[in-house]
Design an enzyme around this catalytic site. Structure first.
Site, short mmCIF file in Angstrom:
data_model
loop_
_atom_site.label_atom_id
_atom_site.label_comp_id
_atom_site.label_asym_id
_atom_site.label_seq_id
_atom_site.Cartn_x
_atom_site.Cartn_y
_atom_site.Cartn_z
N LYS A 28 -7.82 21.79 2.50
CA LYS A 28 -7.84 20.83 1.40
C LYS A 28 -9.28 20.52 1.00
CE LYS A 28 -8.05 16.52 2.04
NZ LYS A 28 -7.86 15.11 2.45
N ARG A 33 -13.29 20.92 -3.24
CA ARG A 33 -14.69 21.13 -3.60
C ARG A 33 -14.83 22.34 -4.53
NH1 ARG A 33 -14.60 18.25 0.86
NH2 ARG A 33 -16.37 16.96 1.51
N SER A 170 -17.56 6.26 4.49
CA SER A 170 -16.97 7.57 4.19
C SER A 170 -18.03 8.55 3.72
CB SER A 170 -15.90 7.44 3.10
OG SER A 170 -15.41 8.71 2.72
N GLN A 172 -17.31 10.94 1.91
CA GLN A 172 -16.90 11.31 0.55
C GLN A 172 -17.76 10.63 -0.51
OE1 GLN A 172 -12.72 10.39 0.36
NE2 GLN A 172 -12.12 12.28 1.39
N GLU A 314 -10.66 12.81 11.46
CA GLU A 314 -9.35 13.23 10.97
C GLU A 314 -8.47 13.80 12.07
OE1 GLU A 314 -10.52 17.48 8.97
OE2 GLU A 314 -11.70 15.71 8.48
N HIS A 341 -9.12 4.43 6.04
CA HIS A 341 -8.52 5.67 5.55
C HIS A 341 -7.19 5.38 4.85
CE1 HIS A 341 -10.90 9.22 7.28
NE2 HIS A 341 -11.67 8.14 7.30
N ARG A 345 -5.94 3.47 10.45
CA ARG A 345 -5.36 4.39 11.42
C ARG A 345 -5.45 3.87 12.86
NH1 ARG A 345 -7.25 10.27 8.91
NH2 ARG A 345 -5.50 10.45 7.46
N ARG A 386 -1.46 12.25 8.49
CA ARG A 386 -1.90 12.46 9.88
C ARG A 386 -1.06 11.63 10.85
NH1 ARG A 386 -4.80 17.00 8.88
NH2 ARG A 386 -6.55 16.62 7.50
#
Length: 442
Positions: A28, A33, A170, A172, A314, A341, A345, A386
């Site tokens: 993913k 990307r 993050s 990201q 992850e 997330h 989690r 997950r």
């Protein structure tokens, strides 16, 4: 937490050691990307063996909204870029890559682009990206929320420049800014000021993807990334298998004393999931990589794990599931950022494993897990793929586990229940149908 009305999936219990080869679809992280960079490139690109699941279908649709043409071709998709357009709506679903990678591209649009997503997506932090884009010259209307929904009011170009952000929640945040940076007038220099950025390998993945396409990136200074303005070269690229999505299947070998093989495992990669080779060996498995095939053999001994998972957060849900049925205490550290997330989690894992009779304690930066006999019960997923995978792993050795909303795994695996049942040599369990209709067709 609100009571879910999602269907329950009876997690199959292994009748003996598993033995199988699992073809894991494309990554993913690499797929999304590649899609963004292809949509910004100077000509058409081919993306081969991409993942086609909810998160990547949402990305494909988002890039189409911004003007790119994306069509099936050969063994993947052909992406033909066009000037970035406005006047559209982007559905982020629950995909962090969409909500954090696409707004920096939308800032180049010639008009407004609206963003929203699933209910829980509105709780995920976005202020770091939105404030950074404002500092780079963008106009964004988020009503002061720093989260979805918001509107990027594109003016056709963005000045760019230097910014300082706190990306400790993050990686990201950094990757999203870097991916579009070459198209900004002055490029972008991103400096991170805060506790270490989690999952640094994902930033390394972004930098490698940019350099592969001819973009000049300077990452020599700690916590600083400089992307020079310029063209993004079109590319014919092959996406590696998603190594993190191999985790539950490899865990099945560890738990059942069986053998699982994953073909096309790269000898060198930027994917954090490659850490499974070391982590599963530390938990008692025999692990080997020969001629591109990773083989994990369970030895009948599931050891506890004391590990800093800051760079590979992850993997935490599946590793926590393994730890919950091991014969020794475990300590999973460096993962406080997982509270932001798809769900919190850490709280979710503690609640669900303890709900089955486990002994899990949240710490400041992770989880302390002690051996305890587990029993049947419902394992909630919180719309988190997950978490659902972790519930399936526990069900291998704990009869009577029912995973709530197993279809949420379609976020990154189109048919996890079918793959899981095939590995176990069992018919697909009822309630396992993936919600493939939730994402647009490629």
């Amino acid at each position: 937490m609100t009571e879910s009305t999602a269907p329950l999936w009876p997690a199959p219990t292994a009748s003996g050691p598993v033995d199988g080869t699992v073809e894991v679809p494309g990554s993913k992280s690499l797929t999304n990307r590649a899609l963004v960079l292809a949509a910004l490139a100077a000509g058409p690109s081919l993306v081969r063996h991409p993942l086609l699941a909810r998160d990547t279908r949402l990305m494909i649709q988002a890039l189409r909204v911004l003007g790119a043409t994306i069509e099936p071709a050969d063994d993947g998709v052909r992406v033909t870029p066009a000037p970035v357009i406005g006047g559209g709506f982007v559905d982020c679903g629950l995909a962090g890559t969409v909500m954090r990678f696409v707004p920096p591209m939308a800032a180049l649009a010639g008009g407004d682009v609206r963003f929203d997503g699933d209910p829980h997506a509105r709780e995920r932090p976005m202020s770091t990206v939105l404030d950074a884009l404002r500092d780079l010259g963008a106009t964004i209307d988020d009503a002061g929320r720093g989260a979805l929904p918001f509107t990027v009011r594109g003016a056709g170009a963005l000045p760019g420049g230097a910014i300082t952000i706190d990306a400790s929640a993050s990686s990201q945040f950094v990757s999203g800014l870097l991916l579009s940076a070459a198209r900004y007038d002055k490029g972008v220099t991103v400096h991170h000021d805060g506790t270490p950025v989690p999952s640094q390998p994902h930033i390394d993945m972004t930098v490698a993807a940019l350099r592969e396409r001819g973009v000049e990136v300077d990452d020599e200074s700690p916590n600083t990334w400089r992307v020079e303005p310029g063209d993004i070269r079109p590319l014919d690229t092959v996406v590696e298998p998603d190594l993190s999505n191999a985790a539950p299947f490899l865990a099945a070998a560890v738990l059942t004393g069986g053998t699982v093989r994953v073909p096309r495992w790269p000898a060198a990669t930027t994917q954090p999931g490659d850490a499974l080779r070391d982590l599963l060996a530390r938990m008692g498995a025999a692990v080997s990589l020969d001629d591109g095939v990773l083989t994990v053999r369970g030895t009948g001994d599931v050891r506890g794990l004391d590990a800093d998972l800051h760079e590979v957060g992850e993997l935490t849900p599946v590793l926590a599931a393994l730890a919950a049925v091991s014969n020794e205490p475990s300590r999973l550290r460096g993962i406080a950022h997982l509270r932001g997330h798809e769900t919190d989690r850490l709280a979710a894992l503690a609640a669900e494993i303890n709900g089955l009779g486990g002994d899990v304690e949240e710490t400041d930066d992770g989880l302390a897990i002690r051996p305890a006999p587990l029993h049947a019960g419902v394992f909630r997923s919180y719309a988190d793929h997950r978490m659902a995978q972790a519930g399936a792993v526990l069900g291998l050795v704990v009869p009577g586990v029912q995973v709530e909303d197993i279809a949420t795994t379609s976020k990154t695996l189109a048919d996890f229940p079918g793959m899981w049942s095939a590995l176990l040599g069992q018919p697909a369990a009822l309630g396992g149908e993936a919600h493939l209709g939730r994402g647009p067709a490629a």
